[in-house]
Design a protein around this motif. Structure first.
Motif, PDB file in Angstrom:
ATOM      1  N   MET A 115       1.017  -1.292   0.191  1.00 14.85           N
ATOM      2  CA  MET A 115      -0.023   0.034  -0.138  1.00 14.85           C
ATOM      3  C   MET A 115       0.983   1.374  -0.094  1.00 14.85           C
ATOM      4  SD  MET A 115      -3.085  -1.102   2.656  1.00 14.85           S
ATOM      5  CE  MET A 115      -3.713   0.314   2.535  1.00 14.85           C
ATOM      6  N   LYS A 165     -11.122   1.603  18.041  1.00 16.57           N
ATOM      7  CA  LYS A 165     -10.420   1.500  16.758  1.00 16.57           C
ATOM      8  C   LYS A 165      -9.804   2.584  16.630  1.00 16.57           C
ATOM      9  CE  LYS A 165     -10.160   1.033  11.769  1.00 16.57           C
ATOM     10  NZ  LYS A 165     -10.463   0.297  10.723  1.00 16.57           N
ATOM     11  N   THR A 170      -5.200   4.743  14.784  1.00 15.44           N
ATOM     12  CA  THR A 170      -5.134   5.601  13.869  1.00 15.44           C
ATOM     13  C   THR A 170      -3.951   6.603  14.747  1.00 15.44           C
ATOM     14  OG1 THR A 170      -7.001   6.816  15.128  1.00 15.44           O
ATOM     15  CG2 THR A 170      -7.454   5.664  13.320  1.00 15.44           C
ATOM     16  N   ASN A 179      -4.560  -2.044  11.448  1.00 17.06           N
ATOM     17  CA  ASN A 179      -5.965  -2.298  11.449  1.00 17.06           C
ATOM     18  C   ASN A 179      -5.988  -3.897  11.329  1.00 17.06           C
ATOM     19  OD1 ASN A 179      -9.034  -1.845  10.992  1.00 17.06           O
ATOM     20  ND2 ASN A 179      -8.615  -2.993   9.020  1.00 17.06           N
ATOM     21  N   SER A 243      -9.910 -12.383  10.518  1.00 17.63           N
ATOM     22  CA  SER A 243      -9.271 -11.963   9.126  1.00 17.63           C
ATOM     23  C   SER A 243      -9.898 -12.358   7.944  1.00 17.63           C
ATOM     24  CB  SER A 243      -7.857 -12.480   9.379  1.00 17.63           C
ATOM     25  OG  SER A 243      -7.765 -13.633   9.232  1.00 17.63           O
ATOM     26  N   SER A 244      -9.458 -11.936   6.933  1.00 15.74           N
ATOM     27  CA  SER A 244     -10.056 -12.181   5.650  1.00 15.74           C
ATOM     28  C   SER A 244      -9.996 -13.910   5.584  1.00 15.74           C
ATOM     29  CB  SER A 244      -9.568 -11.627   4.485  1.00 15.74           C
ATOM     30  OG  SER A 244      -7.868 -11.882   4.372  1.00 15.74           O
ATOM     31  N   ARG A 260     -18.049  -8.646   8.591  1.00 12.89           N
ATOM     32  CA  ARG A 260     -17.096  -7.784   8.066  1.00 12.89           C
ATOM     33  C   ARG A 260     -17.647  -6.506   7.540  1.00 12.89           C
ATOM     34  NH1 ARG A 260     -13.698  -9.628   3.029  1.00 12.89           N
ATOM     35  NH2 ARG A 260     -15.624  -9.869   2.143  1.00 12.89           N
ATOM     36  N   ALA A 262     -17.025  -1.959   6.516  1.00 15.33           N
ATOM     37  CA  ALA A 262     -16.081  -0.938   6.387  1.00 15.33           C
ATOM     38  C   ALA A 262     -16.422   0.182   7.418  1.00 15.33           C
ATOM     39  CB  ALA A 262     -16.379  -0.367   5.085  1.00 15.33           C
ATOM     40  N   GLY A 265     -11.955   3.907   7.355  1.00 16.40           N
ATOM     41  CA  GLY A 265     -10.812   3.601   6.124  1.00 16.40           C
ATOM     42  C   GLY A 265     -10.245   2.064   5.888  1.00 16.40           C
ATOM     43  N   GLY A 266     -10.985   1.126   6.826  1.00 16.60           N
ATOM     44  CA  GLY A 266     -10.544  -0.301   6.431  1.00 16.60           C
ATOM     45  C   GLY A 266     -11.628  -1.052   6.991  1.00 16.60           C
ATOM     46  N   ASN A 267     -11.634  -2.247   6.650  1.00 16.18           N
ATOM     47  CA  ASN A 267     -12.552  -3.368   7.234  1.00 16.18           C
ATOM     48  C   ASN A 267     -12.196  -3.648   8.632  1.00 16.18           C
ATOM     49  OD1 ASN A 267     -14.003  -3.723   4.793  1.00 16.18           O
ATOM     50  ND2 ASN A 267     -12.445  -5.154   3.977  1.00 16.18           N
TER      51      ASN A 267
END
Length: 276
Positions: A115, A165, A170, A179, A243-244, A260, A262, A265-267
């Protein structure tokens, strides 16, 4: 970027694998990437690194956002916040990379930005990174100084209308806690990622501190998470809870469905029953 557990794993592996090797070439920015950052002109890396011997590696200075692998190259310091891969002599090298180091035994390492990430180079005795890269040199959860009083000071220093979170992952309040690492920390604490800080009492904050330290220590001790790869391209031995990779699995506590969504800014991954 890489996160804290993997930065400690990479630093240990780099120290064990590369210490004593001499750099014979350095190629930076061969495959330009919008979010790959260097210090000065990347074309100058070869002149600054060639002939330097690797003397060690560490992961505890936090010069940049995210986790960092610091490679000590004689009188130069290379700070990397991207994945690193080792290539044995004779192994095929990737066609694209943002940094390549060749060594006197014909082995190599490469960095490929996913990223975003920094590959910063400076003199070890005169660290002079651009403004914005030397942020938040704070203790990390693997240090003894990341104790409950320190964590309480972090907690007391933020507005209480933010989510857990936002507090943990952050502004780099805890460098390297992103994240990805966040999900299992909050599951272990049974906190929903959206839960506001003003709903936490002292016992909740103590529990959150405990889960931050213990979860990250477990991840690092097991060679990183199974969603990430180490220096040799091997997945870590820590099996992520959320996780995924585990999204289709039932919650390991109540057997319910993992969600899951959003958020910030992330899942986020969570069990709506265990993490209300």
């Amino acid at each position: 970027m890489i996160e804290l557990p993997e930065s400690h794993v990479l630093a240990k592996q780099v120290a064990e694998t590369l210490t004593g090797k001499t750099i014979t070439k350095a190629v930076a920015d061969a495959s330009p990437h919008k979010y790959a950052w260097y210090t000065g002109d990347p074309a100058g890396y070869n002149g600054l690194l060639s002939g330097r011997k690797i003397t060690g590696s560490s992961a505890d200075k936090h010069y940049t956002c995210g986790g960092n692998t610091e490679i000590h190259c004689g009188d130069m310091l290379l700070v990397i916040s991207t994945p690193i891969r080792y290539h044995s002599p004779g192994n095929k090298l990737p066609e694209k990379h943002q940094l390549l180091l060749g060594f006197d035994d014909s082995s190599h390492i490469t960095c490929s930005v996913q990223m975003w990430g920094g590959m910063l180079l400076t003199r070890a005795d005169d660290i002079n990174f651009p403004q914005g890269f030397t942020v938040n040199k704070n203790p990390d959860p693997l240090m003894d100084s990341f104790d409950l009083p320190y964590f309480m000071r972090l907690f007391d220093g933020v507005k209480k209308n933010m989510s857990v979170k936002a507090f943990l992952a952050t502004e780099q309040r805890i460098p390297g806690l992103g994240n990805g690492v966040l999900q299992d920390i909050l599951f272990n604490a049974r906190f929903n990622p959206r839960r506001r800080l003003d709903t936490l009492d002292t016992g909740d904050v103590e529990l959150l501190h405990k889960c931050v330290k213990e979860t990250i220590a477990d991840m690092a001790a097991r060679g990183g998470r199974d969603t990430e790869r180490d220096l040799f391209g091997t997945n870590g031995g820590y099996n992520t809870i959320l996780s995924s990779k585990t999204l289709k699995n039932p919650c390991p506590v109540c057997g319910g469905e993992i969600r899951r969504e959003a958020f910030l800014g992330g899942n986020i991954y969570f069990c709506p029953v265990c993490q209300k």
